[in-house]
Scaffold this motif. Structure first.
Motif, PDB file in Angstrom:
ATOM      1  N   LEU A  29       0.869  -1.219  -0.055  1.00  0.00           N
ATOM      2  CA  LEU A  29       0.039   0.067   0.079  1.00  0.00           C
ATOM      3  C   LEU A  29       0.846   1.110   0.051  1.00  0.00           C
ATOM      4  O   LEU A  29       0.357   2.284  -0.617  1.00  0.00           O
ATOM      5  N   ALA A  30       2.069   1.289   0.597  1.00  0.00           N
ATOM      6  CA  ALA A  30       2.863   2.384   0.667  1.00  0.00           C
ATOM      7  C   ALA A  30       3.588   2.478  -0.682  1.00  0.00           C
ATOM      8  O   ALA A  30       3.668   3.646  -1.059  1.00  0.00           O
ATOM      9  N   ALA A  31       3.878   1.386  -1.189  1.00  0.00           N
ATOM     10  CA  ALA A  31       4.382   1.614  -2.711  1.00  0.00           C
ATOM     11  C   ALA A  31       3.273   2.078  -3.728  1.00  0.00           C
ATOM     12  O   ALA A  31       3.557   2.904  -4.592  1.00  0.00           O
ATOM     13  N   VAL A  32       1.991   1.781  -3.421  1.00  0.00           N
ATOM     14  CA  VAL A  32       0.948   2.291  -4.185  1.00  0.00           C
ATOM     15  C   VAL A  32       0.766   3.922  -3.990  1.00  0.00           C
ATOM     16  O   VAL A  32       0.642   4.652  -5.003  1.00  0.00           O
ATOM     17  N   ALA A  33       0.880   4.230  -3.125  1.00  0.00           N
ATOM     18  CA  ALA A  33       0.895   5.687  -2.460  1.00  0.00           C
ATOM     19  C   ALA A  33       2.090   6.484  -3.078  1.00  0.00           C
ATOM     20  O   ALA A  33       1.865   7.465  -3.677  1.00  0.00           O
ATOM     21  N   ILE A  34       3.133   5.895  -3.233  1.00  0.00           N
ATOM     22  CA  ILE A  34       4.281   6.637  -3.841  1.00  0.00           C
ATOM     23  C   ILE A  34       4.230   6.756  -5.218  1.00  0.00           C
ATOM     24  O   ILE A  34       4.366   7.604  -5.888  1.00  0.00           O
ATOM     25  N   LEU A  35       3.542   5.430  -6.008  1.00  0.00           N
ATOM     26  CA  LEU A  35       3.265   5.626  -7.323  1.00  0.00           C
ATOM     27  C   LEU A  35       2.254   6.655  -7.641  1.00  0.00           C
ATOM     28  O   LEU A  35       2.656   7.250  -8.628  1.00  0.00           O
ATOM     29  N   HIS A  36       1.420   6.727  -6.938  1.00  0.00           N
ATOM     30  CA  HIS A  36       0.297   7.969  -7.293  1.00  0.00           C
ATOM     31  C   HIS A  36       0.820   9.042  -7.101  1.00  0.00           C
ATOM     32  O   HIS A  36       0.478   9.880  -7.801  1.00  0.00           O
ATOM     33  N   ALA A  37       1.902   9.296  -6.166  1.00  0.00           N
ATOM     34  CA  ALA A  37       2.495  10.505  -6.150  1.00  0.00           C
ATOM     35  C   ALA A  37       3.162  10.907  -6.959  1.00  0.00           C
ATOM     36  O   ALA A  37       3.379  12.172  -7.534  1.00  0.00           O
ATOM     37  N   GLN A  65      -0.900  12.160  -8.654  1.00  0.00           N
ATOM     38  CA  GLN A  65      -2.221  12.009  -8.032  1.00  0.00           C
ATOM     39  C   GLN A  65      -2.231  12.070  -6.643  1.00  0.00           C
ATOM     40  O   GLN A  65      -2.323  10.972  -5.959  1.00  0.00           O
ATOM     41  N   TYR A  66      -2.194  13.234  -5.884  1.00  0.00           N
ATOM     42  CA  TYR A  66      -1.802  13.328  -4.691  1.00  0.00           C
ATOM     43  C   TYR A  66      -3.175  13.092  -3.690  1.00  0.00           C
ATOM     44  O   TYR A  66      -2.727  12.534  -2.563  1.00  0.00           O
ATOM     45  N   ASP A  67      -4.079  12.988  -4.118  1.00  0.00           N
ATOM     46  CA  ASP A  67      -5.477  12.946  -3.509  1.00  0.00           C
ATOM     47  C   ASP A  67      -5.252  11.095  -3.074  1.00  0.00           C
ATOM     48  O   ASP A  67      -5.276  10.743  -1.869  1.00  0.00           O
ATOM     49  N   LEU A  68      -5.199  10.346  -4.070  1.00  0.00           N
ATOM     50  CA  LEU A  68      -4.988   8.876  -4.178  1.00  0.00           C
ATOM     51  C   LEU A  68      -3.825   8.606  -3.231  1.00  0.00           C
ATOM     52  O   LEU A  68      -3.773   7.593  -2.387  1.00  0.00           O
ATOM     53  N   ALA A  69      -2.519   9.431  -3.442  1.00  0.00           N
ATOM     54  CA  ALA A  69      -1.209   9.246  -2.888  1.00  0.00           C
ATOM     55  C   ALA A  69      -1.591   9.287  -1.422  1.00  0.00           C
ATOM     56  O   ALA A  69      -1.145   8.285  -0.402  1.00  0.00           O
ATOM     57  N   GLY A  70      -2.340  10.304  -0.663  1.00  0.00           N
ATOM     58  CA  GLY A  70      -2.633  10.707   0.477  1.00  0.00           C
ATOM     59  C   GLY A  70      -3.709   9.533   1.037  1.00  0.00           C
ATOM     60  O   GLY A  70      -3.212   9.319   2.505  1.00  0.00           O
ATOM     61  N   GLY A 126      -1.557   6.263   1.287  1.00  0.00           N
ATOM     62  CA  GLY A 126      -0.455   6.478   2.254  1.00  0.00           C
ATOM     63  C   GLY A 126      -0.892   6.478   3.684  1.00  0.00           C
ATOM     64  O   GLY A 126      -0.582   5.777   4.627  1.00  0.00           O
ATOM     65  N   GLY A 127      -2.443   6.884   3.857  1.00  0.00           N
ATOM     66  CA  GLY A 127      -2.813   6.839   5.244  1.00  0.00           C
ATOM     67  C   GLY A 127      -3.373   5.311   5.510  1.00  0.00           C
ATOM     68  O   GLY A 127      -3.269   4.995   6.606  1.00  0.00           O
ATOM     69  N   VAL A 128      -3.900   4.434   4.334  1.00  0.00           N
ATOM     70  CA  VAL A 128      -3.926   3.277   4.667  1.00  0.00           C
ATOM     71  C   VAL A 128      -2.760   2.337   5.137  1.00  0.00           C
ATOM     72  O   VAL A 128      -2.925   1.525   6.220  1.00  0.00           O
ATOM     73  N   SER A 167      -8.683   6.475   6.331  1.00  0.00           N
ATOM     74  CA  SER A 167      -8.069   6.600   4.760  1.00  0.00           C
ATOM     75  C   SER A 167      -9.080   5.556   3.772  1.00  0.00           C
ATOM     76  O   SER A 167      -9.001   5.810   2.421  1.00  0.00           O
ATOM     77  N   GLY A 168      -9.216   4.392   4.057  1.00  0.00           N
ATOM     78  CA  GLY A 168      -9.996   3.560   3.277  1.00  0.00           C
ATOM     79  C   GLY A 168     -11.126   4.090   2.626  1.00  0.00           C
ATOM     80  O   GLY A 168     -11.581   3.988   1.451  1.00  0.00           O
ATOM     81  N   GLY A 169     -11.962   4.993   3.423  1.00  0.00           N
ATOM     82  CA  GLY A 169     -13.089   5.441   3.284  1.00  0.00           C
ATOM     83  C   GLY A 169     -12.870   6.593   2.000  1.00  0.00           C
ATOM     84  O   GLY A 169     -13.466   6.873   0.988  1.00  0.00           O
ATOM     85  N   TYR A 170     -11.919   7.484   2.418  1.00  0.00           N
ATOM     86  CA  TYR A 170     -11.542   8.511   1.314  1.00  0.00           C
ATOM     87  C   TYR A 170     -10.939   7.801  -0.041  1.00  0.00           C
ATOM     88  O   TYR A 170     -11.218   8.522  -1.099  1.00  0.00           O
ATOM     89  N   VAL A 171     -10.271   6.676   0.080  1.00  0.00           N
ATOM     90  CA  VAL A 171      -9.771   6.022  -1.127  1.00  0.00           C
ATOM     91  C   VAL A 171     -10.970   5.717  -1.858  1.00  0.00           C
ATOM     92  O   VAL A 171     -11.402   5.865  -3.291  1.00  0.00           O
TER      93      VAL A 171
END
Length: 117
Positions: free
Chosen positions: A50-58, A62-67, A70-72, A97-101
């Motif tokens: 999940l951290a890798a997915v956040a980094i890839l989104h950033a 796509q900072y909204d999904l990165a955040g 990252g929160g998850v 965070s999951g709800g936000y995603v």
């Protein structure tokens, strides 16, 4: 969103395969994997995925999904490394965070269908 769907699916797929491999190894071959309990190690692999997915989104701005992802990941880290109140905080972070995603993903899907960005 196409470029993010490609790397997101691949990253989650590879992470899932690693989790399944660790759990299968721990179930059928040895009760520990590199000195760790398989379920715990699988949880850490999932958090790192999940951290890798956040980094890839950033990396594709796509900072909204990165955040969100990252929160998850941070929520999982609290759950895996904490005890008592830290686990509760981790579960709360996971929930928010999951709800936000989910909300961001649904909004992007709706916008893509209607042709807006």
């Amino acid at each position: 969103m196409d470029e993010s769907a490609d790397f997101q699916g691949t990253t989650i797929g590879v992470g899932t395969l690693l989790v399944v491999a660790v759990l299968a190894y721990g179930t059928f071959i040895s009760p520990s994997v590199a000195g760790y309990e398989p379920l715990t190690l699988a949880g850490w692999i999932f958090a790192l995925t999940l951290a890798a997915v956040a980094i890839l989104h950033a990396s594709v701005t796509q900072y909204d999904l990165a955040g969100g992802f990252g929160g998850v990941a941070v929520g999982w880290l609290f759950v895996l490394s904490g005890s008592g109140a830290q686990v509760l905080v981790g579960l709360a972070v996971l929930l928010v965070s999951g709800g936000y995603v989910v909300l961001v993903t649904r909004r992007r899907s709706r916008d893509a269908q209607s042709g807006t960005t």
